[in-house]
Every structure is written in C-alpha cells, then in structure tokens.
Scaffold this active site. Structure first.
Site, PDB file in Angstrom:
ATOM      1  N   VAL A   1       0.819  -1.205   0.000  1.00 20.56           N
ATOM      2  CA  VAL A   1       0.000   0.000   0.000  1.00 20.56           C
ATOM      3  C   VAL A   1       0.857   1.262   0.000  1.00 20.56           C
ATOM      4  CG1 VAL A   1      -0.197   0.317   2.506  1.00 20.56           C
ATOM      5  CG2 VAL A   1      -2.090   1.021   1.021  1.00 20.56           C
ATOM      6  N   SER A   2       2.132   1.123   0.326  1.00 23.39           N
ATOM      7  CA  SER A   2       3.033   2.264   0.446  1.00 23.39           C
ATOM      8  C   SER A   2       3.816   2.479  -0.841  1.00 23.39           C
ATOM      9  CB  SER A   2       4.015   2.026   1.606  1.00 23.39           C
ATOM     10  OG  SER A   2       5.148   2.839   1.499  1.00 23.39           O
ATOM     11  N   PRO A   3       3.595   3.599  -1.566  1.00 18.49           N
ATOM     12  CA  PRO A   3       4.386   3.839  -2.768  1.00 18.49           C
ATOM     13  C   PRO A   3       5.869   4.004  -2.455  1.00 18.49           C
ATOM     14  CG  PRO A   3       3.121   5.795  -2.181  1.00 18.49           C
ATOM     15  CD  PRO A   3       2.635   4.690  -1.303  1.00 18.49           C
TER      16      PRO A   3
END
Length: 221
Positions: free
Chosen positions: A12-14
């Site tokens: 979920v974390s770019p």
C-alpha cells in the site's frame, strides 16, 4: 557477523515500492560488498496503530504536500504513475499472501513483491481483491496455477494471519517502526540501527561502510 538490510514493506506504500526497486537495482553491488537483503512483509495499518502514527493522507497539510513529493520521488526513482482512485487499500490480503510466500517459496518473494507493486501502482488494480491479487501472482510467473490458488487460500489461514500480526507487532515494539519502508540494518561490527523512508540510503551506506558517491552539486560553468 555479516552485513544485512532487513527491509519491512507494505504494497500500500508507494515509498515501499521506490525503496524496493532501488534495492533491487543495487542488489548486485550490495552483494559484492557482502550485504544481505531480506524483504519482510508487514501491515502498515498495524504499524500506524501500534506506533500512534497517522497516514499522510489523513492530515490536510501532508496530503497537499504529497502531491508534489510523490511526483518528485517517482522521477528520482524512475517511476511514472497516478495514485489509483481506490487508494488507500486495506492491504491485509496481499501482505498475508506475501507472508505465506516468504515462508514456503522464499526464492520467489522478491518477484512476488515486484508483481504486487506493479499490478497496483502501474496496473491500477486493487490487489486487496482476490481476483486482482491472482493476476499479480500470475504476472510474477513463478507459480503454477495450483500454487497460486494455494497462496490465495493460505492467506486466510489463521497461522498466516498470526504470523503477519506478530511480525508487524515486533517491528513496532522491538525495532521502533512508525511507517514503511522501515529498515533494520546491521554492519560488520554487529551494530544495528533503524532507517526510515526511501531517501536515507546514503546514511545507510555510511553506516555499512560501503563505497558510494553522495549527491554532489555541480557549479555552472
């Protein structure tokens, strides 16, 4: 004791995506310097709750700044995508699947992580939905159809759920994590320190005693 980078990531974390691709691009150089990389799936939502942190998009000033910082980071790390309309996702399903892969198919964890990142951010597909997670695992080209279905099924297994929960809790309580990507780095003297984010690699290389070229400003002639 050998030099090692433990890299705690959530799809979920770019910024986890940027850090992952940067480490993969430099994997050969790191290996030549005797540095082991270990990728470890965690649940960012659990890290935020456990540490008391808040996601940037929940704070108006940070959300406004992220529009600029995100594009700058993409340019620096060689990416180009728009934030999906369904962002943020509840990443439990892909992170549990990756937890199972790490345990039972460790040689395929890095390709599976890459496929999940690319399917979500470049492919604009919500990998928290089973059908799109399957597409990501198929894109990986590491698993048979039967193995893909087993990974999807095992992501709901209580033991796998507990393993992800335990790993997430440990990185908060024992390693001080408050976000992703989180790194726990050990140098050749056996000393370990935490590093946070995708823009602290020059500090990490210094800690590990690795030869590197830092950012250098060039004067205009």
């Amino acid at each position: 004791m050998g030099k090692k980078i433990e890299c705690y990531l959530d799809c979920v974390s770019p910024y986890s995506y940027y850090a992952f691709t940067y480490l993969q691009q430099n994997a050969e150089a790191l290996a030549s310097n005797g540095v082991e990389i270990e990728y470890i799936p965690v649940f960012l939502g659990g890290i935020n709750v456990g540490s008391g942190n808040k996601p940037p998009w929940t704070l108006p000033a940070k959300a406004a700044y992220s529009k600029y910082d995100g594009k700058r980071a993409q340019k620096y790390f060689g990416h180009n995508f728009e934030v999906p309309s369904f962002f943020p996702i509840l990443s439990l399903l892909p992170q549990r699947a990756l937890t199972f892969i790490k345990r039972h198919h460790p040689q395929h964890l890095a390709p599976a992580f890459l496929a999940c990142f690319e399917t979500m951010w470049n492919g604009q597909l919500d990998i928290s939905k089973p059908e799109y997670l399957v597409q990501a695992l198929e894109k990986c080209k590491c698993f048979t159809a039967a193995e893909t279905q087993e990974i999807l099924a095992k992501a709901s297994d209580p033991a796998v759920k507990e393993e992800l929960t335990a790993t997430t809790g440990r990185v908060v309580k024992e390693l001080g994590a408050f976000g992703c990507p989180w790194f726990w780095v050990t140098n050749e003297e056996g000393e370990s320190e935490p590093f946070f984010g995708s823009d602290r690699f020059h500090y990490m290389w210094e800690f590990l005693g690795l030869p590197h070229e830092n950012l250098k400003l060039t004067a205009r002639l």
